[in-house]
Design a protein around this motif. Structure first.
Motif: not given
Length: 941
Positions: A131-143
């Motif tokens: 994802s390369g950080g495109a999905l937001g923070s680590i927590h948001e990406t993990y969700r």
């Protein structure tokens, strides 16, 4: 492996901590983020901090809350509060169930690592790098990563992982998620994730014992469906599951194949009776000489005739657990069904299936093809479960899915190549949706009109589904409505309906048009139901004014209700259960007294009665329950009309401590849905392992005082028909020939119940000397035979007018006269005691409820006192109570120290202890007794 108490305690502590953390987090999010409070919901236009997705989630949560409130009872604010609490719990346990399920899948290599190490898991690290950080923070990406995992699993397990329900709108905060991962990934509990039963313990421990105790303190009877579910969450031990399944499903297949099955070795608890003779079609068992009293050893040597059981295609063998919990019975059922399918495939005489019209060999040309299809076949055709708790339904469906995956893994079929599980039969018994406006809207839209009217009647009958669950006789309740609809379809307005059908060609699909020739029952109902379900789907899709979600919630619940009706219309070969016990839910108790034979006493009796009614002819029911219902007077009609009218095959004592924290003496038993034709095998294992007893019995080894082989018809000769299997033949002869005490004019009576003992009862030394308005009162107390200290007095000022004003007062035996007049001498005994030991009750004493009275005008009370204190009389009483005497030390402690309760009736008078004196003894100058409040007991001649 089976978890020991230390492991279970650690699991309970972990689950309780997870629940506390999640409920706090969910509550905070509902209030602070989504503006939802117990008593109100903030308007969405005031929640300016929400993103577009969050605003959509907030609306969905409001609609879900309204949907829950629609089925609650009480004032609007009470319904709102109940719905709010339910929403919090459903979100919390769904999150925990999903994370635990993913953790279990990791250990079985069904999914990539995702929970074991949290955001450091291999799966997420790969996902995050892509994802390369495109999905937001680590927590948001993990969700998003977890949601992708869930969406994949939802294809097979929508009941657990479907994210389209509003509960999925709330995701744990970062802090909460870290705490949950720390708890789930405790190194000391790492091994539990490889065990299938872990998910079942998580289900049981989500509601801690403290909550169950609080519920019981608040109300003796469950007040709603959730309380009924929480109070009866008791894990069924593995050996009990195996014993009952071996002797129901295993027994059926054993009889179908007339002993020629590998289940003989696989089922270690399968009981095989000595001298079994398998009858052919049309043959009847040879009748025994009922007049001859065979000993147990003689019965064991006699031929044991087994009724002919025709072979079935395995796809037609149906099992049901009507209170399935986490599906322990169904999981072991799955194990046996795998063997049954393979043996049927290899049997050239195996019949065609009712489902397909073809044999297994015709449908699956090779054994490998069959094995690959087996897991899906078993879940589709064989296993059925019902529960009133949506958490149980989630976990049961997941546990069975895991079992299917294990089967495919054993065949070395890769996960991507495994068949989809497209159908299972685990159903949540819930009432139809409560939105009356939507119901009217829907029924007005469906054509023909009579189907709309049929839907309204079904919705009305299904209101009790949440509390009654499997006990709801919905198929009987709607029979009249279906019959009426069918009659109107055929006779009433046939021409009008045909005109409606012609005008609705585009609306009513050809496959869903009711046939004018449809008959009552299968044809008409199937066609009508298909049409209703199709109309529900279109109703949900054609939503207007932003009601899409509300309509979908309405139609989903309605479709679930129709699935429950479909299940009840089936007949099952096997019923397996660990049903609830104790009081009925308050809302269902009145109806239960009408529909079931136990008169509203102990809900487990209704489950057994309902299960036997759902059984196919000669089907088998196996259950673990409290043993008291087989002895207590309150359930005698149930025993006479339900239990002793069927063939009881097995009945095993288990004692206390079997159902985890449930303080109840348990037994397991197997009943066949046929008239009695065989002796019943009773086993009291004491300290001998059950499997050892059964293996010995199968080799014709008889263990005295452990194995009892009896004709169940003998129990009918005992008053109340208790299953007193240990009773000696001579004592049984006394029951048959001698009159009861009541027949001899010796009466037991329930005395006065004040309704407020703290106000009206005192110790005699608390009352000033000379106050004649205080009368001696017998109220049980310490168990003292022959003579007891009557130390209490009761306030009867002004003829008891103050006490009579109490709504809760019960005069009982004193209802017809003034208790101060004509108080005859008699005997009294304690309401709770380890041994029946009556004592003298002098004249002038008011008997109570906990200190009942024994009276007689024909017999010398001293002789009666001596008689009733004998061990012989106690033996008769213990027979009625089910208190078997035994030489085993722990059993002596359990039985003899157990509290005995008389159920607020003249119980001892009805229990028929026999009168052994050969002649009547007239009263001659027998002494009277008086109690002085300020002195010890004196005798006056």
């Amino acid at each position: 492996m089976s978890f020991d108490k230390e492991i279970r305690n650690a699991l309970a502590k972990m689950v309780t901590a997870c629940r506390r953390t999640l409920t706090e987090d969910v509550t905070n999010q509902l209030q602070e983020t989504f503006g939802l409070y117990p008593d109100t919901s903030l308007p969405l236009d005031r929640l300016t901090h929400l993103t577009w997705d969050e605003a959509e989630a907030a609306q969905a949560l409001r609609e879900q809350l309204d949907h829950f409130a629609a089925v609650e009872s009480g004032r609007p604010e009470e319904r709102r509060r109940s719905a709010y609490d339910r929403l919090i719990l459903e979100i919390a346990f769904t999150i925990l169930n999903r994370l635990a399920a993913l953790r279990l899948c990791e250990d079985r290599e069904l999914v990539i690592e995702c929970v074991r190490k949290g955001t450091a898991s291999d799966g997420f690290r790969l996902f995050n790098s892509i994802s390369g950080g495109a999905l937001g923070s680590i927590h948001e990406t993990y969700r998003i990563f977890l949601e992708c995992m869930m969406d994949e699993l939802a294809l097979d397990l929508g009941v657990l992982f479907d994210r389209t329900n509003p509960q999925s709108a709330v995701f744990p905060t970062e802090r909460c998620l870290k705490e949950i991962f720390n708890l789930l990934n405790d190194p000391d509990l790492s091994f539990v994730w490889s065990e299938d039963e872990t998910i079942g313990w998580i289900y049981q421990y989500f509601n801690p014992p403290e909550e169950r105790r609080a519920m019981r303190e608040a109300s003796q009877a469950p007040r709603n469906s959730r309380e009924l579910a929480v109070r009866n969450q008791f894990f069924t031990p593995r050996y009990v599951v195996e014993f009952l399944t071996d002797n129901t499903l295993g027994r059926i297949w054993y009889e179908m194949r007339k002993r020629k099955t590998s289940l003989v070795e696989q089922c270690r608890y399968l009981v095989r009776r000595p001298n079994e003779i398998f009858l052919d079609l049309g043959e009847e068992p040879v009748e025994d000489d009922h007049e001859k009293d065979f000993s147990q050893e003689e019965l064991l040597k006699r031929p044991c005739y087994i009724l002919h059981r025709p072979k079935k295609d395995p796809r037609d063998i149906k099992s049901l657990d009507p209170a399935c919990g986490s599906a322990h019975f169904l999981l072991y059922d799955f194990d046996l069904m795998e063997t049954i399918y393979v043996e049927a495939w290899n049997d050239p005489e195996s019949p065609a299936s009712e489902a397909t019209g073809r044999t297994l060999l015709e449908d699956y040309p090779t054994l490998d093809v069959l094995r690959r299809a087996l897991p899906e076949l078993i879940l589709r055709h064989n296993l059925h479960g019902i529960d009133i708790d949506v958490r149980a339904v989630q976990i049961a469906a997941f546990a069975l899915w895991l079992r299917a995956q294990r089967s495919w893994k054993a065949q070395e079929i890769k996960a991507k190549d495994r068949p989809r599980v497209t159908k299972s039969n685990i159903i949540c018994a819930e009432p139809m949706p409560g939105e009356n406006d939507m119901l009217r809207e829907f029924t007005e839209s469906i054509q023909p009109e009579l189907l709309g009217q049929l839907v309204e009647k079904i919705f009305e009958k299904m209101k009790m589904a949440g509390e009654a669950g499997s006990l709801l006789k919905i198929e009987e309740d709607i029979h009249e409505a279906v019959t009426d609809a069918n009659r109107r379809w055929i006779q009433g307005i046939k021409q009008t309906m045909q005109t409606q059908l012609k005008s609705d060609q585009e609306y009513i699909k050809p496959s869903h048009r009711p046939s004018p020739r449809a008959r009552v029952g299968e044809d008409f109902w199937d066609v009508a139901e298909n049409h209703i379900i199709e109309a529900l789907r279109e109703y949900a899709e054609n939503a207007e004014n932003g009601k899409t979600l509300s309509r979908r919630l309405f139609t989903d619940d309605a479709a679930s209700g129709f699935a429950l009706i479909d299940l009840f219309r089936k007949r099952f070969d096997v019923l397996l259960m660990n049903p609830p016990f104790g009081e009925y839910p308050e809302t269902f108790k009145a109806l239960s007294k009408i529909q079931y034979n136990s008169g509203g006493h102990d809900i487990l009796t209704a489950f057994i009665e309902r299960g036997l009614a759902t059984c196919a002819k000669n089907g088998l029911l196996g259950a673990i329950t409290s043993r008291t219902v087989f002895f207590m007077p309150t359930t005698k009609e149930w025993r006479k009309k339900i239990i002793l009218q069927r063939q009881n095959l097995l009945w095993i004592e288990l004692g206390e401590g079997v159902l985890d924290e449930a303080m109840v003496e348990t037994c397991v038993y197997v009943v066949q849905n046929s008239s009695p034709y065989l002796p019943c095998l009773f086993i009291n294992p004491s300290s001998i392992p059950l499997d050892q007893i059964i293996s010995g019995f199968n080799l014709h080894n008889f263990i005295e005082n452990v194995i009892y082989y009896l004709d169940q018809r003998k129990f009918e000769t005992i008053e109340g028909s208790p299953l007193a299997y240990w009773i000696a033949p001579k004592m049984l002869e006394c029951y048959n020939k001698l009159p009861s005490l009541e027949d001899k004019g010796i009466n037991v009576r329930v005395g006065l119940q004040t309704g407020d003992d703290f106000r009206f009862i005192r110790c005699w030394w608390e009352i000033p000397i000379g106050l004649e308005t205080w009368i001696p009162h017998s109220k049980g107390g310490e168990n003292l035979p022959y003579a007891t200290d009557i130390h209490l007095v009761i306030n009867w000022k002004n003829n008891g007018n103050e006490m009579r004003a109490q709504e809760s007062i019960r005069l009982n035996m004193y209802a017809k006269h003034d208790p101060c007049e004509g108080l005859d001498p008699g005997l009294t005994f304690s309401y709770r005691t380890h041994r029946f030991s009556p004592a003298i009750m002098p004249s002038g004493v008011i008997a109570g409820v906990a200190g009942m009275g024994v009276f007689s005008e024909k017999f010398e009370l001293f002789l009666l006192l001596a008689l009733l204190n004998t061990s012989v009389v106690n033996e008769f009483i213990e027979t009625r109570l089910g208190l078997q005497k035994t030489t085993h030390e722990s059993a002596i402690h359990t039985r003899n120290m157990k509290a005995v309760e008389t159920q607020r009736s003249s119980w001892y008078g009805q229990c028929r202890p026999r009168f052994f004196l050969g002649r009547s003894i007239p009263i001659k100058n027998w002494p009277t007794f008086h109690v002085h409040p300020n002195a010890s007991l004196e005798r006056e001649w």
